[in-house]
Design an enzyme around this catalytic site. Sequence first.
Site, PDB file in Angstrom:
ATOM      1  N   GLY A   1       7.488  -2.678  -1.291  1.00 14.68           N
ATOM      2  CA  GLY A   1       7.006  -1.305  -1.172  1.00 14.68           C
ATOM      3  C   GLY A   1       7.918  -0.293  -1.818  1.00 14.68           C
ATOM      4  O   GLY A   1       7.838  -0.018  -3.020  1.00 14.68           O
TER       5      GLY A   1
ATOM      6  N   ASN B   1       8.702   9.060   4.962  1.00 16.28           N
ATOM      7  CA  ASN B   1       7.551   9.693   4.336  1.00 16.28           C
ATOM      8  C   ASN B   1       6.533  10.090   5.374  1.00 16.28           C
ATOM      9  O   ASN B   1       6.359   9.421   6.392  1.00 16.28           O
ATOM     10  CB  ASN B   1       6.932   8.790   3.270  1.00 16.28           C
ATOM     11  N   ALA B   2       5.893  11.221   5.090  1.00 11.39           N
ATOM     12  CA  ALA B   2       4.758  11.685   5.895  1.00 11.39           C
ATOM     13  C   ALA B   2       3.758  12.256   4.901  1.00 11.39           C
ATOM     14  O   ALA B   2       3.594  13.469   4.766  1.00 11.39           O
ATOM     15  CB  ALA B   2       5.197  12.730   6.908  1.00 11.39           C
TER      16      ALA B   2
ATOM     17  N   LYS C   1      -3.576   2.273  -2.276  1.00  6.83           N
ATOM     18  CA  LYS C   1      -3.348   3.374  -1.337  1.00  6.83           C
ATOM     19  C   LYS C   1      -4.439   3.292  -0.265  1.00  6.83           C
ATOM     20  O   LYS C   1      -5.575   2.924  -0.562  1.00  6.83           O
ATOM     21  CB  LYS C   1      -3.434   4.691  -2.120  1.00  6.83           C
TER      22      LYS C   1
ATOM     23  N   SER D   1       0.828  -1.211   0.000  1.00  6.07           N
ATOM     24  CA  SER D   1       0.000   0.000   0.000  1.00  6.07           C
ATOM     25  C   SER D   1       0.861   1.258   0.000  1.00  6.07           C
ATOM     26  O   SER D   1       1.888   1.330   0.675  1.00  6.07           O
ATOM     27  CB  SER D   1      -0.897  -0.010   1.237  1.00  6.07           C
TER      28      SER D   1
ATOM     29  N   GLY E   1       0.568  11.794   4.861  1.00  5.79           N
ATOM     30  CA  GLY E   1      -0.655  12.264   5.508  1.00  5.79           C
ATOM     31  C   GLY E   1      -1.890  11.536   5.009  1.00  5.79           C
ATOM     32  O   GLY E   1      -2.991  12.072   5.056  1.00  5.79           O
TER      33      GLY E   1
ATOM     34  N   ASN F   1      -5.053  -0.778   7.974  1.00  5.31           N
ATOM     35  CA  ASN F   1      -3.877  -0.028   8.397  1.00  5.31           C
ATOM     36  C   ASN F   1      -4.126   0.469   9.818  1.00  5.31           C
ATOM     37  O   ASN F   1      -4.961   1.344  10.028  1.00  5.31           O
ATOM     38  CB  ASN F   1      -3.648   1.143   7.441  1.00  5.31           C
TER      39      ASN F   1
ATOM     40  N   CYS G   1      -2.836   4.465  11.880  1.00  6.99           N
ATOM     41  CA  CYS G   1      -3.483   5.780  11.844  1.00  6.99           C
ATOM     42  C   CYS G   1      -3.746   6.281  13.268  1.00  6.99           C
ATOM     43  O   CYS G   1      -4.104   5.505  14.149  1.00  6.99           O
ATOM     44  CB  CYS G   1      -4.798   5.653  11.089  1.00  6.99           C
TER      45      CYS G   1
ATOM     46  N   THR H   1       5.874   1.163   8.460  1.00 10.15           N
ATOM     47  CA  THR H   1       7.129   1.913   8.595  1.00 10.15           C
ATOM     48  C   THR H   1       7.465   2.199  10.061  1.00 10.15           C
ATOM     49  O   THR H   1       6.588   2.241  10.914  1.00 10.15           O
ATOM     50  CB  THR H   1       7.035   3.255   7.851  1.00 10.15           C
TER      51      THR H   1
END
Lengths: 272, 320
Positions: free
Chosen positions: B271, B74-75, B50, B26, B77, B132, B135, B199
Amino acid sequence: MPVDLPALVVAHDAVNPDHFLLTLEAPPIARRARPGQFVMLQARAGHEPLLRRPMSVCRVPAGRRGRIDILYKVVGPGTRYLSQQRPGTRLATLGPLGNGFPPPARGRRPVLVAGGIGIAIFPFLADVLRRRGARPILLFGARRRRDLVGLDLFRARRVPIALATEDGSAGARGFVTRLLEPLLDGGAARRRARDASPPEVYACGPTPMLRAVGDLAVRAGVPCHLALESHMPCGIGVCLGCVVRCPGDAAGPIYRRVCTEGPVFDAGTVLP
Amino acid sequence: VTARRPVDLSVTLGPLRLANPVVAASGTFGYGTELLPYLRLADLGGFVTKGLSLRPRRGNAPPRTCETAAGMLNAIGLANVGVEAFLAEKLPALRGCGTAVIANVFGETRGEYVAVARRLNGADGLHALELNLSCPNTEKGGIAFGVSPPIIRDVVAAVRRAAPDLPLIVKLTPNITDIAAAARAARDGGADILSLVNTFLGMAVDLATRRPVLDNVVGGLSGPAIKPLALYMVHRVHREVALPIMGMGGISGTEDALEFLLAGSTAVQVGTANFFDPRATVTIAAGIAAWCRREGVARVRDLVGALRVPEGPPPGPCAG
């Protein structure tokens, strides 16, 4: 459609100690590329540096079919490693990517505004514009004389050039916007230059320069296309890492991908 | 000269059968169609979309990514088109693509997870859900769902009820003291499959400006740099929890993928490698087949968990 291929390095010359001109044999990319597009170039040993580097297609040399030129400046480990690759090696090259520059509106004279290594995107555009009968002019600003690279690529095409350097070592002292402002001011300078055609601006360079050029053009009501740079992990629109802030709505700004929705955006549609 | 017998690459993870063990992770593969210039989706075991939320999300301000030693932060968001646009515009384009389409799902509340999962249950052309859990939970002060075993069990159970017809993959965060506890909580909530790891939290500093590189300050670290950490966590969960695993973390080549299979992954997710090589997934799938032929492995599933570990109790926490 873009392709990914191991492109052969056929020439690789130092323009000065930190600028290089790389020639790759990549026929499918050379055939498909349009001015303003880029390639993702892999230059690494092992996993360092991990990601490919986005590089403007600088030129598709006429008469030597299947080749593309890349003009770049060594700024970090990726470009340093790249600068050490000799002819005969192969580099994974993915492209052409991005939207590219739109053609100028009928009757408008293309004004190419370059800052520093942003110059690298323009030889290809100048070639195509000249072939189509347009008469582009180049305004080129850099920190100092030695950063004014690639000028011979324009002189060969008889593109008029005006220069500016921040330290005054070549051309006008100051920023490249100093050269642009008179061309946008409603025509006095253009009348002096005996050129009645209104301008259309194409700009590439550091973000503060693009902001300034975009603001000037929007205020003058002149069409202006900004080619943005961004840290770009994938180049193909999947990582969402290279976005630029754009005007949104009451809920806040929106973000667009420089790689696939750009790298060329009209001034006023982005807030780089 | 040995005869070339076809290797059986298929793997079965509970209710989910894949043609081969390589799945695109993803957030690295868009909604699938972005990769069509570079590969045939049918050559993959599957791919994960995604992350999808109930409403579209614009994501974080740039800079969103930063390259690090053998990796990247990565961020993003959680920017995405939202579940409705996915169903209306993205999923129809994938029908008949010949690979398993797995929808990654997240929410900021338990209710959002449930609403997205319910909306996706029964969608034509969808093969599984992946939750996921990294979050932030806005109802619990922004702490990630995946760091609390009771919350994991609760949200997994709620999603299980909301989407009874789809295989349920639960993606674990490594940013937790005991990943086996998180894995057991996901199992107890009704997960069919575990995917790990997401991550690792990290950051980077720009010395010239004395500011964090990422606008979000903190980001998730991925890439080859995290492979040993991820491999250990897969090994650990495989030993302690009886659920099939999709292992991931820095897989960039065939050998990496094979190591994860040996450590106990039934399938692997690729990934960050998609970013620097859009054909990474299919190259690895072909590489696994070639390796199996060379090594005389008839079925790739025979490699799963086949790691030769020393007799005795599992490794302790002290590595010094």
